[in-house]
Design an enzyme around this catalytic site. Sequence first.
Site, PDB file in Angstrom:
ATOM      1  N   CYS A  99      17.022 -52.649  90.246  1.00  0.00           N
ATOM      2  CA  CYS A  99      17.885 -51.479  90.736  1.00  0.00           C
ATOM      3  C   CYS A  99      17.253 -50.836  91.937  1.00  0.00           C
ATOM      4  CB  CYS A  99      17.769 -50.285  89.617  1.00  0.00           C
ATOM      5  SG  CYS A  99      19.080 -49.263  89.610  1.00  0.00           S
ATOM      6  N   TYR A 100      16.401 -49.822  91.666  1.00  0.00           N
ATOM      7  CA  TYR A 100      15.647 -49.433  93.119  1.00  0.00           C
ATOM      8  C   TYR A 100      14.831 -50.405  93.685  1.00  0.00           C
ATOM      9  CZ  TYR A 100      13.358 -46.304  96.413  1.00  0.00           C
ATOM     10  OH  TYR A 100      12.797 -45.779  97.702  1.00  0.00           O
ATOM     11  N   ASP A 160      -2.986 -44.710  65.689  1.00  0.00           N
ATOM     12  CA  ASP A 160      -3.892 -44.890  66.734  1.00  0.00           C
ATOM     13  C   ASP A 160      -5.321 -44.678  66.527  1.00  0.00           C
ATOM     14  OD1 ASP A 160      -1.379 -45.221  67.999  1.00  0.00           O
ATOM     15  OD2 ASP A 160      -1.423 -43.586  69.054  1.00  0.00           O
ATOM     16  N   HIS A 186      19.665 -53.222  84.771  1.00  0.00           N
ATOM     17  CA  HIS A 186      18.353 -52.775  84.271  1.00  0.00           C
ATOM     18  C   HIS A 186      18.184 -53.841  83.110  1.00  0.00           C
ATOM     19  CE1 HIS A 186      17.079 -49.332  86.232  1.00  0.00           C
ATOM     20  NE2 HIS A 186      18.379 -48.936  86.377  1.00  0.00           N
ATOM     21  N   GLY A 241      14.039 -46.407  90.509  1.00  0.00           N
ATOM     22  CA  GLY A 241      13.697 -45.226  90.772  1.00  0.00           C
ATOM     23  C   GLY A 241      15.015 -44.096  91.210  1.00  0.00           C
ATOM     24  N   GLU A 258      15.594 -54.501  81.387  1.00  0.00           N
ATOM     25  CA  GLU A 258      14.902 -54.056  80.379  1.00  0.00           C
ATOM     26  C   GLU A 258      15.223 -52.948  79.427  1.00  0.00           C
ATOM     27  OE1 GLU A 258      15.121 -52.990  83.613  1.00  0.00           O
ATOM     28  OE2 GLU A 258      14.708 -50.976  83.743  1.00  0.00           O
ATOM     29  N   LYS A 266       2.281 -49.278  71.264  1.00  0.00           N
ATOM     30  CA  LYS A 266       2.338 -48.611  69.729  1.00  0.00           C
ATOM     31  C   LYS A 266       2.648 -49.854  68.902  1.00  0.00           C
ATOM     32  CE  LYS A 266       2.291 -44.835  67.365  1.00  0.00           C
ATOM     33  NZ  LYS A 266       1.384 -43.588  67.716  1.00  0.00           N
TER      34      LYS A 266
HETATM   35  N1  GLN Z   1      18.375 -44.152  93.046  1.00  0.00           N
HETATM   36  C1  GLN Z   1      18.881 -45.535  93.456  1.00  0.00           C
HETATM   37  C2  GLN Z   1      20.368 -45.240  93.264  1.00  0.00           C
HETATM   38  O1  GLN Z   1      20.978 -44.315  92.762  1.00  0.00           O
HETATM   39  C3  GLN Z   1      18.374 -46.460  92.094  1.00  0.00           C
HETATM   40  C4  GLN Z   1      18.722 -45.868  91.003  1.00  0.00           C
HETATM   41  C5  GLN Z   1      17.712 -46.708  89.722  1.00  0.00           C
HETATM   42  O2  GLN Z   1      16.730 -47.325  90.112  1.00  0.00           O
HETATM   43  N2  GLN Z   1      18.343 -46.525  88.567  1.00  0.00           N
HETATM   44  O3  GLN Z   1      21.087 -46.237  93.506  1.00  0.00           O
END
Ligand code: GLN
Length: 518
Positions: A85-86, A231, A173, A58, A175, A374
């Site tokens: 991450c966040y 779809d 990340h 985030g 994902e 999709k």
């Molecule tokens: N905002 C947070 C940071 O800058 C997390 C970033 C993210 O989740 N990609 O570290």
Amino acid sequence: MGNTQHEQVVVIDFGGQYNQLVARRVRECSVYCGIYSYRTPLKDILDMNPKGIILTGGPDSVYAPGAASCSKELFSSGIPVLGLCYGAQLMMHVLGGEVTRAPEREYGKTEVMIDEPKSALFQGIDSPTICWMSHNDYISKLAPGFRVTAHTKNCPAAAVEDEQRNLYAFQFHPEVLHTKYGSAMLQHFVRDICGCSGDWRMDDFAEKTIAALKEKIGGGKVLCALSGGVDSSVAAVLLSRAVGKNLTCVFVDHGLLRKNEGDMVEEVFGKNGAYDLNFIRVNAQHRFYVRLAGVDEPERKRKIIGEEFIRVFEEEAKKIGAVDYLVQGTIYPDVVESGLGGESATIKSHHNVGGLPDYVDFKEIVEPLRDLFKDEVRKVGLHLGIPEKLVMRQPFPGPGLGIRIVGDVTMDKVRIVQDSDAIFREEMEKAGLDKAADQYYAALTNLRTVGVMGDERTYDYAVALRAVSTIDFMTAEVTEIPYDVLKTVMNRIINEVDHVNRVFYDITSKPPATIEME
Ligand code: GLN
């Protein structure tokens, strides 16, 4: 809320860019996965009885006032949690660790050194491994009970875990496909830590959905706006299997379809097709051309096409009379809104049809594909025996060729684009490149230039070819088509399509350009 018949992993959305990818990766482990805003009360989440919870990335900083957050109880519910991450930073922050501005931000592919090869999430993955980073903040102090399982040059805590409490967190990340073993790590979480067996399969989706639709709709009347896109086609076939002749599909040919597309849709769904449904093809080409005459501003073109479409559909719906259900081909990405926007399913479904429900007299909307991505819709389509050329089609914009003709739209220009595009597609298929590009087409520029053909001066149009490779359609790279293929396409277009004397290949990526022209 959510899907209760299947094992579920819940993704809690903190507004990150890759949240849908997280859900997709989980689905790829054959596990159902829903995305919910971080504002969703913990009780609602727990009521879904999830096997695991993933917290997304985030844009906020956990220590900033008003930052997106979650309750501490989330981490003591006994359900395994993976923070990304966040989400990782938040887990540390909420549980008593520290997150601060990193002295050195990390962005892009980064070498990650695995410190605990025995960690369940790193099984079978050699150190160092490449992971995708995108952060300004970092975990500067671990929350009690956690240990570091991986680090990078600039990030001492790239992965942390508290095995006892089943809490895991990655600064990177997994994902994103750039994280080489990201899918494997997520699979370890979903299967090994959460204990999911993988009961979300597309082969029984169709049968189960048809049975459920039968029960819900009974003898009711159903109306479907069929565009011929993946779809709406898959939705229509599911409904036709459930209610047969009680389904009426209205297909509006607005004259901005690709070459022979209208006939192809009619062939599949019309009276000689494989389905026992009422099919109405409305040949509305003329009225669209009339309304578009002289209009060259892209946004106005889009608007006119959208409005006229609704008008035609409305007229047909009135002839049919009151219906009980209106079918929409809404798919999962349409349903999910950013965690920061919050989600509201009912409002969204109305938006999806651009206002259709206001015009049509019906009791309820049915959206049989609401839970699917999709690629899953395509699997269901193939399973239902819908022709591959329809199921595997590239995305095609609602306003159709209207936005692949730069400037005003005329019947003659539509013909030029249709013919050029058909040649381009034919040659790409011949060269085996149709799968190499995720989307490709011919467009008509608004440019006329001087040329010479048969020793005579010409003053004709320039066609632009565009082909892009992309995973999520958010960003795209130009597909590197070999010169000989491009030259064959150019030759054929010049020879076979009247009023074209130049062919360009668009080499711009997205950003700064978009995939479509307008
Ligand atoms: N905002 C947070 C940071 O800058 C997390 C970033 C993210 O989740 N990609 O570290």
